[in-house]
Design an enzyme around this catalytic site. Structure first.
Site, PDB file in Angstrom:
ATOM      1  N   GLN A 149      87.278  74.489  55.733  1.00  0.00           N
ATOM      2  CA  GLN A 149      86.582  73.469  54.948  1.00  0.00           C
ATOM      3  C   GLN A 149      85.327  74.056  54.318  1.00  0.00           C
ATOM      4  OE1 GLN A 149      87.599  70.887  53.788  1.00  0.00           O
ATOM      5  NE2 GLN A 149      86.108  69.248  53.610  1.00  0.00           N
ATOM      6  N   HIS A 161      90.239  71.977  57.388  1.00  0.00           N
ATOM      7  CA  HIS A 161      91.294  72.455  56.490  1.00  0.00           C
ATOM      8  C   HIS A 161      90.873  71.952  55.114  1.00  0.00           C
ATOM      9  CE1 HIS A 161      95.945  72.845  55.708  1.00  0.00           C
ATOM     10  NE2 HIS A 161      95.219  73.724  55.030  1.00  0.00           N
ATOM     11  N   LEU A 162      90.682  72.848  54.163  1.00  0.00           N
ATOM     12  CA  LEU A 162      90.023  72.493  52.902  1.00  0.00           C
ATOM     13  C   LEU A 162      90.626  71.252  52.249  1.00  0.00           C
ATOM     14  CD1 LEU A 162      87.951  73.005  50.714  1.00  0.00           C
ATOM     15  CD2 LEU A 162      89.506  74.693  49.707  1.00  0.00           C
ATOM     16  N   HIS A 163      89.773  70.257  52.004  1.00  0.00           N
ATOM     17  CA  HIS A 163      90.210  69.020  51.350  1.00  0.00           C
ATOM     18  C   HIS A 163      89.018  68.310  50.728  1.00  0.00           C
ATOM     19  CE1 HIS A 163      88.818  67.681  55.322  1.00  0.00           C
ATOM     20  NE2 HIS A 163      88.668  66.474  54.821  1.00  0.00           N
ATOM     21  N   LEU A 164      89.296  67.583  49.648  1.00  0.00           N
ATOM     22  CA  LEU A 164      88.350  66.663  49.041  1.00  0.00           C
ATOM     23  C   LEU A 164      88.912  65.252  49.179  1.00  0.00           C
ATOM     24  CD1 LEU A 164      87.904  69.483  47.520  1.00  0.00           C
ATOM     25  CD2 LEU A 164      86.793  68.122  45.753  1.00  0.00           C
TER      26      LEU A 164
END
Length: 395
Positions: free
Chosen positions: A189, A226-229
């Site tokens: 993230q 965990h990369l998210h927008l």
């Protein structure tokens, strides 16, 4: 419970042939076999002008002509709600504007407070991705709505990633989705240019003035590493759209929002192209600095007014990206009326209990938010560093 549209709860969401590829087959056994559809967009679908709040009743939002992006997202999202893929059925949320000069929009969302997934054990703003923890490769079939892809001939200096748009199973509001770049890469993230560009362009793809996108860092209440927008619709103005600002650098690329609910760094673009890509680079250099120095942060993307002496009624002529550096918080305070993350800093307060919803005052909300802000000396040091970073960019 009656299910409404994510753009105005009373407005029906008609299904047409353009939306059918984004809907799941009726039998859940077939969901695994269905490939994820692509939503491919070009320059012409990025809406730059003419998006405004109705001057009178908010119900007039129902009459806004929906963009293709809105139609597809809302139809697919609503179908997943009807199929029971969320942790709870989200009805029309009780909403009020708190009395006072700030204009906080408070919403009662008891189910999210009770049923959302417990946050992961996060110890560092720059913690590595852990494939053993929950991540977006472990979601159920059907939770992904589509892949968001730019047309190949849409120019960009930013390295592109496939952006998976999936439901947030514990929604804040109607249409609440996650934008997840290349899930199988296992990115932590930490904000990346391709993710931010996709988030800004998602705002421009929507014809609704209240479709917003945001990012929480680790320590800034991101619950999954965990990369998210986040993206969601909120049919209300927020204070940050027209709050006044002052320039911090000679080039006018970095501004300071001084207005309540919290001071933040403002970046602004009037539309796609080199100007937007330059903004993406500046923002990500700022967030890289914050991450590398273990400083938690939140970011909010909304249509809004240009920097300067603006007002709450100012025209939405471009896109505002607001960045807040804040104290790290690696847990959830269960007793508080709300937890301070991207939407709360922007003035949208999802409240956990009926009692707090009925008694919360503007002063109490400001106290909770200000308790998460950095001490003035540290905030000034960060401001000076970011000004230097931006100035070096322009040399």
């Amino acid at each position: 419970m009656e299910i409404g549209s994510c753009i105005g709860q009373s407005m029906a969401v008609p299904q047409d042939s353009n939306e059918t590829p984004y809907l799941l087959p009726p039998n859940s056994k077939d969901w695994e076999e269905q490939s994820i559809p692509d939503f491919v967009y070009g320059q012409k679908e990025l809406i730059l002008e003419g998006i405004q709040w109705p001057r009178t009743a908010p119900s007039l939002l129902d009459r806004i002509a929906r963009s293709r992006f809105d139609s597809v997202l809302c139809s697919a999202w609503r179908q997943r709600m009807e199929l029971g893929l969320f942790r709870y059925c989200l009805g029309k949320l009780q909403t009020q504007t708190l009395p006072g000069p700030v204009g906080f929009v408070a919403q009662l969302n008891v189910e999210r407070g009770v049923q959302r997934r417990r946050p992961q054990n996060i110890q560092s703003v720059k913690q590595a991705f852990d494939p053993e923890q929950f991540n977006f490769n472990k979601i159920r079939p059907g939770e992904v709505l589509f892949r968001l892809l730019r047309e190949p001939d849409l120019p960009s200096a930013v390295q592109q990633e496939d952006i998976y748009v999936m439901i947030n199973v514990s929604p804040l509001e109607w249409g609440h989705v996650l934008l997840v770049p290349a899930p199988t890469r296992g990115l932590p993230q930490r904000l990346l240019p391709a993710a931010l560009q996709a988030g800004i362009e998602a705002v421009l793809l929507s014809s609704h003035p209240g479709f917003r996108v945001g990012f929480n860092s680790l320590g800034g209440l991101a619950s999954v590493n965990h990369l998210h927008l986040h993206g969601y619709y909120l049919a209300h103005r927020l204070p940050v759209e027209g709050a006044p600002s002052e320039p911090l650098d000679p080039g006018g690329h970095l501004h300071l929002l001084q207005a309540l609910p919290a001071p933040g760094f403002l970046f602004y673009t009037s539309g796609p192209g080199p100007d937007l890509e330059a903004l993406v680079g500046r923002v990500c250099r700022a967030t890289d600095y914050l991450t590398d120095h273990e400083i938690a942060h939140n970011l909010f993307v909304t249509r809004g007014a240009p920097p300067g002496k603006t007002s709450p009624s100012s025209a939405l002529t471009g896109v505002r990206v607001i960045l807040w550096a804040r104290k790290s918080n690696f847990g959830v305070k269960e007793g508080d009326a709300f937890n301070v993350a991207l939407c709360e800093l922007a003035g949208h307060l999802p409240i956990k209990t009926s009692q707090d919803f009925g008694t919360l005052t503007e002063a109490a909300a400001l106290a909770l938010i200000q308790d998460c802000l950095l001490p003035p000396a540290q905030a000034e040091e960060i401001q000076a560093t970011l000004v230097d970073l931006i100035a070096k960019d322009e040399q």
